[in-house]
Design a protein around this motif. Structure first.
Motif, short mmCIF file in Angstrom:
data_model
loop_
_atom_site.label_atom_id
_atom_site.label_comp_id
_atom_site.label_asym_id
_atom_site.label_seq_id
_atom_site.Cartn_x
_atom_site.Cartn_y
_atom_site.Cartn_z
N ASN A 300 -16.19 12.90 -21.35
CA ASN A 300 -15.21 13.57 -20.50
C ASN A 300 -14.51 12.58 -19.58
OD1 ASN A 300 -15.48 16.20 -21.49
ND2 ASN A 300 -17.24 16.63 -20.17
N GLY A 301 -15.20 11.53 -19.18
CA GLY A 301 -14.57 10.49 -18.38
C GLY A 301 -13.48 9.77 -19.15
N LEU A 302 -13.74 9.49 -20.43
CA LEU A 302 -12.73 8.86 -21.27
C LEU A 302 -11.53 9.78 -21.47
CD1 LEU A 302 -15.05 7.21 -23.96
CD2 LEU A 302 -13.61 6.02 -22.30
N GLU A 303 -11.81 11.08 -21.59
CA GLU A 303 -10.71 12.04 -21.76
C GLU A 303 -9.88 12.13 -20.48
OE1 GLU A 303 -9.99 16.69 -23.16
OE2 GLU A 303 -12.01 15.81 -23.21
N LEU A 304 -10.55 12.16 -19.34
CA LEU A 304 -9.86 12.32 -18.06
C LEU A 304 -9.05 11.09 -17.65
CD1 LEU A 304 -12.58 14.11 -15.87
CD2 LEU A 304 -10.30 15.00 -16.44
N CYS A 305 -9.50 9.90 -18.04
CA CYS A 305 -8.84 8.69 -17.57
C CYS A 305 -7.41 8.56 -18.10
CB CYS A 305 -9.65 7.44 -17.91
SG CYS A 305 -9.53 6.89 -19.62
N GLY A 306 -7.13 9.20 -19.24
CA GLY A 306 -5.78 9.19 -19.79
C GLY A 306 -5.39 7.93 -20.53
N LEU A 307 -6.30 6.96 -20.62
CA LEU A 307 -6.01 5.69 -21.28
C LEU A 307 -6.39 5.75 -22.76
CD1 LEU A 307 -7.50 3.32 -18.56
CD2 LEU A 307 -5.07 3.68 -19.02
N PRO A 308 -5.70 5.00 -23.61
CA PRO A 308 -6.17 4.87 -24.99
C PRO A 308 -7.56 4.25 -25.00
CG PRO A 308 -3.99 3.90 -24.71
CD PRO A 308 -4.51 4.16 -23.34
N PHE A 309 -8.42 4.70 -25.93
CA PHE A 309 -9.77 4.13 -25.98
C PHE A 309 -10.24 4.01 -27.42
CE2 PHE A 309 -10.47 8.72 -25.72
CZ PHE A 309 -11.44 8.94 -26.70
N PHE A 310 -11.10 3.03 -27.63
CA PHE A 310 -11.77 2.85 -28.92
C PHE A 310 -13.26 2.78 -28.62
CE2 PHE A 310 -13.50 0.88 -32.62
CZ PHE A 310 -12.70 1.29 -33.67
N TRP A 311 -13.99 3.81 -29.06
CA TRP A 311 -15.42 3.96 -28.72
C TRP A 311 -16.25 3.73 -29.97
CZ3 TRP A 311 -17.66 9.07 -26.19
CH2 TRP A 311 -18.99 8.86 -25.84
N VAL A 312 -17.04 2.66 -29.95
CA VAL A 312 -18.00 2.42 -31.03
C VAL A 312 -19.23 3.27 -30.73
CG1 VAL A 312 -19.36 0.72 -32.28
CG2 VAL A 312 -17.12 0.10 -31.37
N PHE A 313 -19.33 4.37 -31.42
CA PHE A 313 -20.35 5.39 -31.14
C PHE A 313 -21.45 5.31 -32.19
CE2 PHE A 313 -22.16 9.65 -31.42
CZ PHE A 313 -22.38 9.96 -30.10
N ARG A 314 -22.58 4.78 -31.79
CA ARG A 314 -23.71 4.68 -32.71
C ARG A 314 -24.60 5.90 -32.53
NH1 ARG A 314 -23.08 -0.97 -31.35
NH2 ARG A 314 -22.69 -2.17 -33.25
N THR A 315 -25.07 6.44 -33.64
CA THR A 315 -25.85 7.68 -33.57
C THR A 315 -27.14 7.50 -32.78
OG1 THR A 315 -26.83 7.13 -35.72
CG2 THR A 315 -24.92 8.61 -35.70
N ALA A 416 -13.97 7.99 -15.17
CA ALA A 416 -12.51 7.99 -15.32
C ALA A 416 -11.85 7.14 -14.23
CB ALA A 416 -11.98 9.42 -15.26
N ASN A 417 -12.27 7.32 -12.99
CA ASN A 417 -11.65 6.58 -11.88
C ASN A 417 -11.92 5.09 -11.99
OD1 ASN A 417 -10.65 8.96 -10.83
ND2 ASN A 417 -12.38 9.26 -9.43
N SER A 418 -13.13 4.73 -12.44
CA SER A 418 -13.46 3.31 -12.60
C SER A 418 -12.56 2.66 -13.64
CB SER A 418 -14.93 3.16 -13.01
OG SER A 418 -15.80 3.68 -12.03
N LEU A 419 -12.36 3.34 -14.76
CA LEU A 419 -11.55 2.78 -15.83
C LEU A 419 -10.09 2.66 -15.42
CD1 LEU A 419 -13.11 4.67 -18.88
CD2 LEU A 419 -13.38 2.25 -18.31
N LYS A 420 -9.55 3.70 -14.81
CA LYS A 420 -8.15 3.64 -14.38
C LYS A 420 -7.92 2.53 -13.36
CE LYS A 420 -7.81 8.07 -13.34
NZ LYS A 420 -7.23 9.36 -12.90
N MET A 421 -8.85 2.41 -12.42
CA MET A 421 -8.71 1.40 -11.38
C MET A 421 -8.75 -0.01 -11.96
SD MET A 421 -10.59 -0.92 -9.34
CE MET A 421 -12.28 -0.34 -9.16
N VAL A 422 -9.71 -0.28 -12.81
CA VAL A 422 -9.90 -1.65 -13.31
C VAL A 422 -8.81 -2.03 -14.32
CG1 VAL A 422 -11.43 -3.14 -14.66
CG2 VAL A 422 -12.37 -1.70 -12.84
N VAL A 423 -8.41 -1.11 -15.18
CA VAL A 423 -7.47 -1.43 -16.26
C VAL A 423 -6.02 -1.42 -15.78
CG1 VAL A 423 -6.64 -0.79 -18.56
CG2 VAL A 423 -9.08 -0.63 -18.01
#
Length: 467
Positions: A300-315, A416-423
């Motif tokens: 949900n943080g990735l969705e809220l941040c509004g930035l494009p993302f590529f998530w390597v999701f391992r099961t 979300a806020n951490s990602l938006k701020m840093v990027v």
């Protein structure tokens, strides 16, 4: 050890890492650098682990030999489990028991092959005694950075481990003479302390480190003087034996510039379609696991941040059959990618579209991120990651996702806020600038290779050839 001045005969070096890919891969990277100088390497592990390691470049196949020692069966250890990534954290004790049973087959290999040196990990505290009986000098190779190693391991004259509660690993150790706030936070200490304790039959991690450091002939550390000079000096004072930094072991030039997408060109195509410096790359290594609640907050943080993302999701990074939030992939389709297979991390981080790296602070991931000047947003899972993060934070190199100091909880909003701020944020400019400054250090592969060459010169000059 007898001096071998003037003797340029290639060395035979054995390597014996702990059964975790976060250990085996740095050992293998070090092996490749040494082999490129003409030295012969015997890389020792279990069959399934060796089969899962990256393929060697053709130029090194004659110099690096893989030695497969079958893992002895142990009650509680599943038959196919040969690495920590195959297990839940509380079951790693069974892997340690099986690993300790490799003492006899390893002794047999060393007796027959007689390498000039053996480089080994912290876990086989019994190895120095085995090697000493065979006249083989030993190097403890720490995949942990110097500050984390100094924090974890008491000095040579410290007979007993005085830290017996979680609270005692939340403060600077008494043997660190300078100011430092490198320590585990409460929620990290509570989690790590139960994991590093041994049982009545097998030693804990503190004991393994202490005995390993006492028994080895010299210490090699994945570090460099530009980053950890005073910590490296402290290690030498603490243990009263040579300490060699081997550099940060960044990805080699051929891995960066070569065609390393390996059938994942669709990833490159997607990255090519994104704006420069806009994408958040998300990866938590091979062993981090998240609860259902944590996984939902990350997504949900990735969705809220509004930035494009590529998530390597391992099961295996979700426990208790955790799942992504319902409809998450559909709602973020186009803007985000959830990739559930192997991904070429070095190639992705090297792509111009990547503007930030959300990661767990495993040191290999830190090195690869800073090698390309990617600002780091850290979400710690366990082990040495908390110490790495505090070191990086102390030096202004990263931003830690805010979380509750007692239970470690974090929210989608803090992610979300951490990602938006840093990027993209104004306040994050300092982190972006610092990451580019670090690129000058971490991206200088020649500088780091020279650290390894300095170690090799010492090994060549201080051997006793076994006949």
């Amino acid at each position: 050890m007898a001096g071998g001045e003037g003797d340029t005969k290639p060395l035979h070096i054995a390597m014996f890492p702990w059964l975790a890919f976060g250990h085996m891969l740095p050992f293998l990277r070090l092996a490749k650098i040494m082999a490129r100088k003409g030295h012969r390497i015997s890389f020792i592990s279990t069959p399934r682990n060796i089969d899962r390691l990256p393929q060697l470049p053709p130029s090194l196949t004659s110099l690096i030999s893989f030695v497969k020692l079958p893992l002895p069966p142990v009650d509680g250890l599943p038959p196919a489990a040969e690495a920590t990534s195959d297990l839940e954290g509380h079951d790693v004790i069974y892997l340690k028991r099986a690993y300790d049973l490799l003492r006899q087959p390893l002794s047999g290999f060393l007796s027959n092959s007689r390498p000039d040196w053996i480089l080994f990990d912290h876990a086989p505290f019994w190895l120095p005694a085995v090697a000493r009986d065979l006249g083989i000098p030993t190097v403890f190779f720490s995949i942990f950075i110097a500050s984390a190693l100094a924090f974890t391991s008491p000095p040579a004259d410290e007979e007993q481990e005085y830290r017996r509660t979680a609270e005692e690993i939340m403060v600077k150790p008494k043997w660190v003479p300078f100011e430092s706030d490198i320590a585990w936070r409460y929620f990290e200490a509570e989690k790590i302390f139960s994991m590093i304790l041994g049982d009545d039959l097998h030693p804990n991690e503190f004991y393994r480190f202490r005995q390993t450091l006492k028994g080895c002939d010299l210490i090699a550390v994945r570090s460099c003087r530009e980053l950890e000079s005073r910590w490296l000096d402290l290690l030498q004072e603490m243990h009263r034996k040579p300490v060699f930094p081997v550099g940060e072991l960044p990805a080699p030039i051929e891995e960066i510039e070569g065609d390393g997408w390996r059938g994942t060109g669709v990833i490159k195509e997607w990255l090519d379609g994104q704006k420069r410096g806009s994408v958040v790359y998300v990866a938590f290594g091979s062993e981090a696991t998240w609860s259902q609640e944590e996984l939902i907050e990350i997504a949900n943080g990735l969705e809220l941040c509004g930035l494009p993302f590529f998530w390597v999701f391992r099961t295996q990074q979700s426990s208790d059959d955790s799942k992504l939030p319902e409809g998450f992939e559909e709602r973020t389709k186009g803007r985000g990618v959830v990739w559930k297979e192997w991904a070429p991390q070095v190639k992705i981080l090297g792509h111009d579209s990547v503007g930030g790296f959300l990661t767990h602070s495993g040191w290999s991931s830190v090195v690869e991120g800073l090698q390309f000047g990617r600002p780091l947003v850290l979400l710690i899972c366990y082990n040495d990651q908390g110490l790495n993060a505090k070191f990086l934070q102390q030096n202004g190199v990263c931003y830690l996702v805010p979380r509750d100091e007692r239970d470690g909880q974090f929210t989608r909003y803090s992610v979300a806020n951490s990602l938006k701020m840093v990027v993209t944020g104004k306040e994050g400019a300092t982190f972006r600038i610092k990451a580019m400054e670090m690129k000058e250090l971490f991206g200088d592969t020649k500088k780091h290779d020279n650290y390894v060459y300095a170690l090799l010169e010492y090994l060549e000059a201080n051997i006793s050839r076994n006949v």
